[in-house]
Design an enzyme around this catalytic site. Structure first.
Site, mmCIF file in Angstrom:
data_model
loop_
_atom_site.group_PDB
_atom_site.id
_atom_site.type_symbol
_atom_site.label_atom_id
_atom_site.label_comp_id
_atom_site.label_asym_id
_atom_site.label_seq_id
_atom_site.Cartn_x
_atom_site.Cartn_y
_atom_site.Cartn_z
ATOM 1 N N SER A 149 0.309 9.149 5.211
ATOM 2 C CA SER A 149 -0.650 9.653 5.698
ATOM 3 C C SER A 149 -1.398 8.432 6.647
ATOM 4 C CB SER A 149 -2.104 9.853 4.695
ATOM 5 O OG SER A 149 -3.276 10.318 5.464
ATOM 6 N N TYR A 162 -6.414 6.652 -2.314
ATOM 7 C CA TYR A 162 -5.417 7.238 -1.543
ATOM 8 C C TYR A 162 -4.910 6.576 -0.271
ATOM 9 C CZ TYR A 162 -3.907 11.102 1.326
ATOM 10 O OH TYR A 162 -2.998 12.061 2.116
HETATM 11 N N1 LIG Z 1 -3.129 18.027 4.846
HETATM 12 C C1 LIG Z 1 -3.594 17.129 5.544
HETATM 13 O O1 LIG Z 1 -4.403 16.732 6.242
HETATM 14 C C2 LIG Z 1 -2.786 15.671 5.215
HETATM 15 C C3 LIG Z 1 -3.138 14.548 5.827
HETATM 16 C C4 LIG Z 1 -2.350 13.491 5.628
HETATM 17 C C5 LIG Z 1 -1.238 13.376 4.539
HETATM 18 N N2 LIG Z 1 -1.094 14.570 4.105
HETATM 19 C C6 LIG Z 1 0.060 14.404 2.933
HETATM 20 O O2 LIG Z 1 0.657 15.662 3.193
HETATM 21 C C7 LIG Z 1 1.143 15.909 1.700
HETATM 22 C C8 LIG Z 1 0.887 17.177 0.998
HETATM 23 O O3 LIG Z 1 0.714 18.362 1.727
HETATM 24 P P1 LIG Z 1 0.727 19.861 1.198
HETATM 25 O O4 LIG Z 1 0.122 20.315 2.478
HETATM 26 O O5 LIG Z 1 2.213 20.315 1.047
HETATM 27 O O6 LIG Z 1 -0.034 19.673 -0.079
HETATM 28 P P2 LIG Z 1 -0.203 20.590 -1.208
HETATM 29 O O7 LIG Z 1 -1.124 20.156 -2.059
HETATM 30 O O8 LIG Z 1 -0.295 21.958 -0.539
HETATM 31 O O9 LIG Z 1 1.152 20.820 -1.850
HETATM 32 C C9 LIG Z 1 1.846 19.739 -2.628
HETATM 33 C C10 LIG Z 1 2.533 20.067 -3.894
HETATM 34 O O10 LIG Z 1 2.828 19.051 -4.794
HETATM 35 C C11 LIG Z 1 2.821 19.573 -6.110
HETATM 36 N N3 LIG Z 1 2.487 18.431 -6.887
HETATM 37 C C12 LIG Z 1 1.313 17.490 -7.010
HETATM 38 N N4 LIG Z 1 1.519 16.738 -7.994
HETATM 39 C C13 LIG Z 1 2.627 16.784 -8.424
HETATM 40 C C14 LIG Z 1 3.482 16.094 -9.268
HETATM 41 N N5 LIG Z 1 3.041 15.100 -9.976
HETATM 42 N N6 LIG Z 1 4.900 16.507 -9.501
HETATM 43 C C15 LIG Z 1 5.484 17.542 -8.768
HETATM 44 N N7 LIG Z 1 4.870 18.153 -7.977
HETATM 45 C C16 LIG Z 1 3.332 17.953 -7.658
HETATM 46 C C17 LIG Z 1 1.652 20.612 -6.083
HETATM 47 O O11 LIG Z 1 1.760 21.349 -7.127
HETATM 48 C C18 LIG Z 1 1.797 21.205 -4.873
HETATM 49 O O12 LIG Z 1 2.472 22.489 -4.817
HETATM 50 C C19 LIG Z 1 0.566 14.678 0.739
HETATM 51 O O13 LIG Z 1 1.487 13.729 0.748
HETATM 52 C C20 LIG Z 1 -0.541 14.490 1.478
HETATM 53 O O14 LIG Z 1 -0.824 13.063 1.011
HETATM 54 C C21 LIG Z 1 -1.731 15.670 4.287
#
Ligand SMILES: NC(=O)c1ccc[n+]([C@@H]2O[C@H](COP(=O)([O-])OP(=O)(O)OC[C@H]3O[C@@H](n4cnc5c(N)ncnc54)[C@H](O)[C@@H]3O)[C@@H](O)[C@H]2O)c1
Length: 265
Positions: A149, A162
């Site tokens: 991130s 985070y």
């Molecule tokens: N959306 C943003 O603005 C943003 C910004 C910076 C970074 N990110 C990063 O993007 C990534 C996530 O994006 P996304 O949109 O796919 O999120 P999301 O929450 O839609 O999807 C993440 C998936 O990970 C799964 N998950 C959570 N914990 C788990 C575990 N212990 N084992 C296996 N699966 C697990 C959840 O069930 C979910 O389906 C993250 O690493 C987040 O830090 C997002």
């Protein structure tokens, strides 16, 4: 031309938080499949991974799902073994999972939440890599992409677990890159900025009690390019890093943030 033709890719966190838009992991899995990869969709939430599989198969792509909690080493071991059993090898390991729930800054965060965030954001990717690397080394190459991130390098007021877990993930990525270059394995991180995904929008509006549309407008205003990115922007970067076009790129922390990190100088 399909840029991942005949590739086997694991996307960890290939389901998504429910909401109005597509999540980063799902968009990446769909993009990989569109480019010819067969995708193993790993998620703690199997039903959500299955929705991603249905989307991919609906377009004529190839995918299967597996229920995995990356905080459990046995699950990470089983994930890799299952990929090898089903498909014979691993070309791409995409670590998308990341959480930030209950992060309340230095004075407000409970130890159990701090530890949980580190287990998911840092130890989880470490464990998937630990078990995938022997197969990649034996195959003579592979690609690892960790989703970090922009918060890892930019101001992230009020966040401690985070931010620091993602900063550690950046360091892990560079360690992976240098330790595995000799095996033909590349490792990079994507640093998304403000992205319009359910995890961010539905997640933050619920957690902070902020109106959804106000939150979107507020986030859009912070982006030099004028608008948040979408999960497809993150997926496009993931595709590039996974493809041979990036064959000389390893150890890189690639911001996908509409210019936000350029403010750091
Ligand atoms: N959306 C943003 O603005 C943003 C910004 C910076 C970074 N990110 C990063 O993007 C990534 C996530 O994006 P996304 O949109 O796919 O999120 P999301 O929450 O839609 O999807 C993440 C998936 O990970 C799964 N998950 C959570 N914990 C788990 C575990 N212990 N084992 C296996 N699966 C697990 C959840 O069930 C979910 O389906 C993250 O690493 C987040 O830090 C997002």
């Amino acid at each position: 031309m399909h840029r991942l033709q005949n590739n086997i890719a694991i996307v960890v966190g290939a389901g998504q938080t429910p909401g109005a838009t597509v999540g980063n992991g799902r968009a990446t899995a769909i993009t990989f499949a569109r480019e010819g990869a067969t995708v193993l969709l790993a998620d703690r939430d199997l039903a959500s991974a299955e929705e991603t599989r249905a989307a991919i198969e609906g377009e004529g792509g190839r995918a299967s799902s597996i229920e995995v909690d990356i905080t459990r080493e046995d699950d990470c071991r089983r994930l890799v073994a299952t990929c090898l059993e089903r498909y014979g090898r691993i070309d791409v390991l995409h670590n998308n999972v990341g959480i930030g729930a209950h992060d309340a800054g230095v004075t407000g965060t409970e130890v159990e939440h701090f530890e949980r965030i580190f287990r998911v954001n840092l130890e989880g990717p470490l464990l998937t890599c630990k078990h995938a690397l022997p197969a990649m080394r034996a195959e003579g190459g592979g690609v690892i992409t960790n989703v970090s991130s922009i918060a890892s390098v930019a101001a992230a007021t009020g966040l401690v677990a985070y931010k620091t877990s993602k900063a550690a993930l950046n360091a892990l990525t560079q360690t992976l890159a240098l330790a595995n270059a000799r095996y033909g394995i590349r490792a990079n991180a994507i640093l998304p900025g403000l992205i319009n995904t359910p995890m961010a929008i539905e997640g933050i509006s619920a957690a902070r009690g902020v109106d959804r549309e106000q939150l979107i407008a507020q986030r859009d205003r912070q982006v030099p390019l004028g608008k948040m990115g979408t999960a497809w922007d993150v997926a496009a970067a993931a595709l590039f890093l996974a493809s041979d076009e990036a064959k000389f790129i390893t150890g890189v922390l690639l911001a996908v943030d509409g210019g936000q990190s350029a403010r750091i100088g």
